[in-house]
Design a protein around this motif. Structure first.
Motif, PDB file in Angstrom:
ATOM      1  N   GLY A 339       0.808  -1.211   0.000  1.00  0.00           N
ATOM      2  CA  GLY A 339       0.000   0.000   0.000  1.00  0.00           C
ATOM      3  C   GLY A 339       0.842   1.260   0.000  1.00  0.00           C
ATOM      4  N   LEU A 340       1.960   1.246   0.735  1.00  0.00           N
ATOM      5  CA  LEU A 340       2.845   2.412   0.716  1.00  0.00           C
ATOM      6  C   LEU A 340       3.441   2.630  -0.667  1.00  0.00           C
ATOM      7  CD1 LEU A 340       4.800   2.169   4.097  1.00  0.00           C
ATOM      8  CD2 LEU A 340       2.894   3.671   3.515  1.00  0.00           C
ATOM      9  N   GLY A 341       3.765   1.528  -1.354  1.00  0.00           N
ATOM     10  CA  GLY A 341       4.282   1.671  -2.712  1.00  0.00           C
ATOM     11  C   GLY A 341       3.268   2.304  -3.643  1.00  0.00           C
ATOM     12  N   MET A 342       1.998   1.900  -3.485  1.00  0.00           N
ATOM     13  CA  MET A 342       0.950   2.497  -4.303  1.00  0.00           C
ATOM     14  C   MET A 342       0.728   3.967  -3.957  1.00  0.00           C
ATOM     15  SD  MET A 342      -1.818  -0.631  -4.188  1.00  0.00           S
ATOM     16  CE  MET A 342      -3.087   0.387  -4.925  1.00  0.00           C
ATOM     17  N   GLY A 343       0.959   4.329  -2.674  1.00  0.00           N
ATOM     18  CA  GLY A 343       0.684   5.701  -2.258  1.00  0.00           C
ATOM     19  C   GLY A 343       1.852   6.646  -2.359  1.00  0.00           C
ATOM     20  N   ALA A 344       3.083   6.124  -2.502  1.00  0.00           N
ATOM     21  CA  ALA A 344       4.254   7.005  -2.531  1.00  0.00           C
ATOM     22  C   ALA A 344       4.175   8.058  -3.635  1.00  0.00           C
ATOM     23  CB  ALA A 344       5.529   6.171  -2.656  1.00  0.00           C
ATOM     24  N   PRO A 345       3.825   7.697  -4.885  1.00  0.00           N
ATOM     25  CA  PRO A 345       3.708   8.741  -5.908  1.00  0.00           C
ATOM     26  C   PRO A 345       2.607   9.754  -5.596  1.00  0.00           C
ATOM     27  CG  PRO A 345       3.892   6.583  -6.923  1.00  0.00           C
ATOM     28  CD  PRO A 345       3.660   6.358  -5.466  1.00  0.00           C
ATOM     29  N   LEU A 346       1.561   9.325  -4.883  1.00  0.00           N
ATOM     30  CA  LEU A 346       0.508  10.268  -4.524  1.00  0.00           C
ATOM     31  C   LEU A 346       1.024  11.308  -3.536  1.00  0.00           C
ATOM     32  CD1 LEU A 346      -2.455   7.750  -4.048  1.00  0.00           C
ATOM     33  CD2 LEU A 346      -1.847   9.049  -6.092  1.00  0.00           C
ATOM     34  N   VAL A 347       1.845  10.875  -2.564  1.00  0.00           N
ATOM     35  CA  VAL A 347       2.450  11.821  -1.624  1.00  0.00           C
ATOM     36  C   VAL A 347       3.387  12.765  -2.364  1.00  0.00           C
ATOM     37  CG1 VAL A 347       3.917  12.031   0.423  1.00  0.00           C
ATOM     38  CG2 VAL A 347       2.222  10.200   0.293  1.00  0.00           C
ATOM     39  N   PHE A 349       3.170  13.660  -5.444  1.00  0.00           N
ATOM     40  CA  PHE A 349       2.330  14.556  -6.235  1.00  0.00           C
ATOM     41  C   PHE A 349       1.737  15.665  -5.357  1.00  0.00           C
ATOM     42  CE2 PHE A 349      -2.175  15.354  -7.343  1.00  0.00           C
ATOM     43  CZ  PHE A 349      -2.004  16.015  -8.555  1.00  0.00           C
ATOM     44  N   ALA A 350       1.264  15.288  -4.173  1.00  0.00           N
ATOM     45  CA  ALA A 350       0.629  16.271  -3.298  1.00  0.00           C
ATOM     46  C   ALA A 350       1.634  17.254  -2.720  1.00  0.00           C
ATOM     47  CB  ALA A 350      -0.106  15.554  -2.158  1.00  0.00           C
ATOM     48  N   THR A 351       2.890  16.810  -2.511  1.00  0.00           N
ATOM     49  CA  THR A 351       3.888  17.671  -1.886  1.00  0.00           C
ATOM     50  C   THR A 351       4.551  18.612  -2.891  1.00  0.00           C
ATOM     51  OG1 THR A 351       4.317  15.926  -0.266  1.00  0.00           O
ATOM     52  CG2 THR A 351       5.950  17.687  -0.457  1.00  0.00           C
ATOM     53  N   GLY A 352       4.918  18.060  -4.039  1.00  0.00           N
ATOM     54  CA  GLY A 352       5.668  18.867  -4.991  1.00  0.00           C
ATOM     55  C   GLY A 352       4.912  19.253  -6.236  1.00  0.00           C
ATOM     56  N   GLY A 353       3.681  18.788  -6.371  1.00  0.00           N
ATOM     57  CA  GLY A 353       2.903  19.129  -7.554  1.00  0.00           C
ATOM     58  C   GLY A 353       3.115  18.140  -8.674  1.00  0.00           C
ATOM     59  N   ALA A 354       2.343  18.317  -9.724  1.00  0.00           N
ATOM     60  CA  ALA A 354       2.365  17.374 -10.839  1.00  0.00           C
ATOM     61  C   ALA A 354       3.678  17.385 -11.585  1.00  0.00           C
ATOM     62  CB  ALA A 354       1.221  17.701 -11.804  1.00  0.00           C
ATOM     63  N   ALA A 355       4.502  18.441 -11.403  1.00  0.00           N
ATOM     64  CA  ALA A 355       5.763  18.510 -12.140  1.00  0.00           C
ATOM     65  C   ALA A 355       6.722  17.396 -11.753  1.00  0.00           C
ATOM     66  CB  ALA A 355       6.427  19.873 -11.899  1.00  0.00           C
ATOM     67  N   LEU A 356       6.567  16.836 -10.534  1.00  0.00           N
ATOM     68  CA  LEU A 356       7.465  15.780 -10.073  1.00  0.00           C
ATOM     69  C   LEU A 356       7.073  14.405 -10.570  1.00  0.00           C
ATOM     70  CD1 LEU A 356       8.073  16.881  -6.370  1.00  0.00           C
ATOM     71  CD2 LEU A 356       9.519  17.278  -8.374  1.00  0.00           C
ATOM     72  N   LEU A 357       5.912  14.273 -11.173  1.00  0.00           N
ATOM     73  CA  LEU A 357       5.449  12.982 -11.653  1.00  0.00           C
ATOM     74  C   LEU A 357       5.647  12.863 -13.156  1.00  0.00           C
ATOM     75  CD1 LEU A 357       2.130  12.407  -9.689  1.00  0.00           C
ATOM     76  CD2 LEU A 357       4.337  11.338  -9.306  1.00  0.00           C
ATOM     77  N   PRO A 358       5.944  11.675 -13.649  1.00  0.00           N
ATOM     78  CA  PRO A 358       6.045  11.498 -15.099  1.00  0.00           C
ATOM     79  C   PRO A 358       4.708  11.727 -15.773  1.00  0.00           C
ATOM     80  CG  PRO A 358       6.093   9.376 -13.972  1.00  0.00           C
ATOM     81  CD  PRO A 358       6.186  10.423 -12.904  1.00  0.00           C
ATOM     82  N   LYS A 359       4.776  12.269 -16.976  1.00  0.00           N
ATOM     83  CA  LYS A 359       3.554  12.558 -17.715  1.00  0.00           C
ATOM     84  C   LYS A 359       2.894  11.267 -18.184  1.00  0.00           C
ATOM     85  CE  LYS A 359       4.309  16.944 -17.331  1.00  0.00           C
ATOM     86  NZ  LYS A 359       3.481  17.775 -16.429  1.00  0.00           N
ATOM     87  N   SER A 360       1.589  11.268 -18.180  1.00  0.00           N
ATOM     88  CA  SER A 360       0.866  10.095 -18.667  1.00  0.00           C
ATOM     89  C   SER A 360       1.013  10.004 -20.176  1.00  0.00           C
ATOM     90  CB  SER A 360      -0.604  10.193 -18.284  1.00  0.00           C
ATOM     91  OG  SER A 360      -1.196  11.343 -18.871  1.00  0.00           O
ATOM     92  N   GLY A 361       0.909   8.802 -20.687  1.00  0.00           N
ATOM     93  CA  GLY A 361       1.049   8.590 -22.118  1.00  0.00           C
ATOM     94  C   GLY A 361       0.928   7.123 -22.453  1.00  0.00           C
ATOM     95  N   THR A 362       1.401   6.763 -23.641  1.00  0.00           N
ATOM     96  CA  THR A 362       1.285   5.372 -24.083  1.00  0.00           C
ATOM     97  C   THR A 362       2.136   4.432 -23.247  1.00  0.00           C
ATOM     98  OG1 THR A 362       3.033   5.771 -25.703  1.00  0.00           O
ATOM     99  CG2 THR A 362       0.756   6.072 -26.446  1.00  0.00           C
ATOM    100  N   TRP A 363       3.159   4.979 -22.560  1.00  0.00           N
ATOM    101  CA  TRP A 363       4.001   4.102 -21.740  1.00  0.00           C
ATOM    102  C   TRP A 363       3.193   3.441 -20.615  1.00  0.00           C
ATOM    103  CZ3 TRP A 363       4.722   4.881 -16.519  1.00  0.00           C
ATOM    104  CH2 TRP A 363       4.302   6.109 -16.015  1.00  0.00           C
ATOM    105  N   MET A 364       2.129   4.124 -20.146  1.00  0.00           N
ATOM    106  CA  MET A 364       1.296   3.535 -19.103  1.00  0.00           C
ATOM    107  C   MET A 364       0.585   2.289 -19.604  1.00  0.00           C
ATOM    108  SD  MET A 364      -0.322   6.998 -17.482  1.00  0.00           S
ATOM    109  CE  MET A 364      -1.704   6.042 -16.924  1.00  0.00           C
ATOM    110  N   VAL A 365       0.178   2.309 -20.872  1.00  0.00           N
ATOM    111  CA  VAL A 365      -0.451   1.128 -21.459  1.00  0.00           C
ATOM    112  C   VAL A 365       0.557  -0.016 -21.502  1.00  0.00           C
ATOM    113  CG1 VAL A 365      -1.617   0.201 -23.483  1.00  0.00           C
ATOM    114  CG2 VAL A 365      -2.005   2.578 -22.800  1.00  0.00           C
ATOM    115  N   GLY A 366       1.805   0.331 -21.796  1.00  0.00           N
ATOM    116  CA  GLY A 366       2.840  -0.704 -21.802  1.00  0.00           C
ATOM    117  C   GLY A 366       3.053  -1.322 -20.442  1.00  0.00           C
ATOM    118  N   VAL A 367       3.044  -0.477 -19.377  1.00  0.00           N
ATOM    119  CA  VAL A 367       3.182  -1.009 -18.016  1.00  0.00           C
ATOM    120  C   VAL A 367       2.051  -1.974 -17.706  1.00  0.00           C
ATOM    121  CG1 VAL A 367       3.138  -0.375 -15.573  1.00  0.00           C
ATOM    122  CG2 VAL A 367       4.467   0.979 -17.189  1.00  0.00           C
ATOM    123  N   ARG A 368       0.840  -1.594 -18.126  1.00  0.00           N
ATOM    124  CA  ARG A 368      -0.298  -2.470 -17.883  1.00  0.00           C
ATOM    125  C   ARG A 368      -0.126  -3.800 -18.610  1.00  0.00           C
ATOM    126  NH1 ARG A 368      -6.223  -0.418 -19.510  1.00  0.00           N
ATOM    127  NH2 ARG A 368      -5.317  -0.666 -21.576  1.00  0.00           N
TER     128      ARG A 368
END
Length: 587
Positions: A339-347, A349-368
């Motif tokens: 659960g912490l692994g799932m929530g770490a990117p959310l923390v 994102f909330a602390t530093g804003g969306a700039a700290l997260l990778p942009k969504s795109g086709t790579w997410m489909v590849g991960v899936r």
């Protein structure tokens, strides 16, 4: 770039990747002596634990706890009473796992935790001694001699088994954390981001406030997973889920279950929770006040229930693994890490804003799709216990070929450099898949060696018994060692037993190889037969600090053993040849 990363992941043998949550067991040092690879094996009392759970006038309940990678033969169990008026009935066996051996044929074995209930006929409630005999082996190739334990029944209440000590396995926790991190970057979990930003944070990202509220959101969500893991660790061992899930009636539906979720990962269809559930959850979430610690915690709990069903299949695999350990604290910590692994990117994102997260795109489909491939691998791994081995080898080949085609192995069009490398690795998977199909048609069974052994085929083989002196008493062995020492001749001692599968593998695939026979031309060859496994032979094992056959010991012309050249368990011809060359350099 993503496909290149996927190719590197797939270089791990597919059958091994099914055990994504399994970690190597730390091995204790044995006897403080240089016994070569003896440290790869546990003493028999650590490999196979046995406890008396309860005993009454009608039945006795026993629990066998095997270490990871160790199994017990069903046909080697025996239960006896020392009192002539106390009769032991037929055990109530849990589901066993089938195992096929070319020497012993089809046998059934037990892995993990096995609970046995023994009916007893003791109308006068007389005290007696229960004798329990059993025998097991290690997957790495060591067969232990038959063991016998005794329990006093009726003289005093049975002592509850001591609970195993819980050790904090940081490597396992890190692996679960990484698995949760991987689940986050899928379209299944990323919908939690707007819940966090719009409801919990009310659009105000960054700073200490965002960090505090995001933690209040993530920690309860992880705590829900931890509660689930603790309950499975507490009750899973008692339910003996791992043994109960060996039935084909359960293995096949579970394999289909994972396959269906894999198809959802590939985008064939979408899985959603029923509308009447999501509508009630949404109404409850809408009444929760954002911007407060309590509101964030409430939404965190709700989010653990609202995440897409894409997480369900990996979570089921984790729970099955935890159920086999019987460790409530460890199970809770592992799923808390998930659960912490799932929530770490959310923390983040909330602390530093969306700039700290990778942009969504086709790579997410590849991960899936990577998770989809893993789920298909788990499906084949489950079917291995039901289908004939050549059929499952063909299924591994099918999975490899399908992955190779997705990577563009047969797309003969101009590609950028990174895609060319991915295509090259796809070709390697294609070759492996075709080799698996060829091996399956030939009756091969090993996914890690789909074509079997290709060396020395067609060469005339001399029986391994030629030139060997077979002994079965310590006195005869001492005499043979003394005779070789007097003659100044090196000696090879092979520990053997009729019930030892790995002994027969070594006899055929190592000692019969022509290059090995040539290297042993000047050796006196002695085989000690442990089939009887009486007290005298067991004492000899203790003298040489061995757990059981197979084992190969090399003795110098002076009569002293080269302990660092000792081989315990299965080996191959090339490895044993290297030890023989080292021995020759010392003579």
């Amino acid at each position: 770039m993503f496909r290149l990363l996927l190719c590197l992941l797939l270089l791990i043998p597919l059958p091994v990747s099914a055990g994504i949550f399994d970690l190597p067991r730390s091995q204790p040092a044995l006897f403080n002596a240089p016994l070569n690879n003896s440290q790869d094996f546990l003493p028999v009392d650590l490999a196979f634990g046995l406890d008396l759970i309860e005993a009454d006038t009608d039945s006795i309940r026993l629990r066998f706890i095997n270490a990871d990678g160790y199994y017990l033969y069903k046909h080697r169990f025996a239960f006896n009473s020392d009192h002539p008026q106390v009769t032991i009935g037929t055990p109530q066996w849990p589901a066993a796992e089938p195992k096929t051996d070319e020497y012993f044929g089809d046998v059934e074995v037990f892995y993990g935790i096995t609970d046995l209930e023994l009916p007893i006929d003791n109308p006068q409630n007389r005290p007696f001694t229960l004798q329990v005999s059993y025998q097991g082996c290690a997957d790495l190739g060591l067969c232990y001699p038959p063991e016998m334990r005794t329990f006093q029944i009726g003289n005093s209440p049975p002592v509850s088994p001591a609970q195993p000590e819980t050790t904090l396995d940081w490597g396992s926790l890190a692996l679960f954390f990484l698995a949760g991190l991987g689940l986050t970057f899928t379209p299944c979990v990323l919908p939690m981001l707007p819940i966090l930003s719009g409801v919990v944070l009310r659009g105000q990202l960054g700073g200490l406030r965002g960090f505090r509220l995001s933690l209040a959101y993530v920690l309860p969500m992880a705590a829900c997973f931890a509660l689930l893991g603790a309950l499975m660790g507490m009750f899973g061992a008692g339910l003996n889920l791992q043994a109960r899930l060996q039935s084909p009636w359960l293995l096949v539906p579970f394999a289909l279950f994972f396959s269906v979720f894999a198809l959802a990962m590939f985008g064939v269809f979408e899985l959603r929770m029923p509308r009447f559930i999501t509508e009630r959850m949404d109404r409850l979430a809408s009444r929760t006040r954002g911007g407060s610690m309590i509101g964030a915690a409430t939404l965190g709990v709700l989010s653990s229930l609202l995440v897409s069903p894409c997480v369900t299949a990996p979570l089921v695999g984790a729970l099955l693994y935890i159920s086999a350990t019987g460790d409530a604290l460890g199970g809770g910590l592992k799923l808390f890490s998930l659960g912490l692994g799932m929530g770490a990117p959310l923390v983040l994102f909330a602390t530093g804003g969306a700039a700290l997260l990778p942009k969504s795109g086709t790579w997410m489909v590849g991960v899936r799709k990577v998770f989809g491939l893993m789920l298909l691998g788990v499906s084949v791994w489950l079917l291995e216990r039901v289908l004939p081995a050549p059929v499952t080898l063909a299924l591994w080949g099918l999975l490899a070929v399908g992955t190779a085609l997705w990577l563009g192995a047969l797309e003969f069009i101009p590609k950028p450099g990174k895609q060319k490398l991915a295509q090259l690795l796809g070709v390697a998977l294609l070759v492996y898949g075709i080799s698996s199909w060829v091996g399956a048609l030939q009756g091969q069974t090993d996914p890690l060696r789909p074509l079997g052994r290709l060396d020395a085929q067609g060469l005339p083989q001399i029986g391994a018994t030629v030139g060997w002196q077979t002994l079965d008493t310590p006195a005869a062995l001492d005499a043979a060692l003394l005779s070789a020492k007097t003659a100044g001749q090196p000696l090879l001692l092979d520990w053997y037993a009729d019930w030892c599968i790995s002994c027969k593998v070594i006899e055929r695939e190592v000692l019969e190889v022509s290059s090995v026979r040539e290297q042993l031309a000047d050796y006196r060859l002695v085989r000690f037969d442990m089939t009887r496994s009486d007290a005298e032979q067991r004492a000899l094992l203790d003298r040489y600090q061995l757990f059981g056959p197979p084992a190969l010991q090399l003795f110098a012309p002076s009569g002293d053993e080269w302990q660092d050249l000792r081989t315990v368990g299965e080996t191959d011809a090339e490895s044993f040849l290297e030890r023989l060359r080292q021995a020759d350099d010392r003579m």
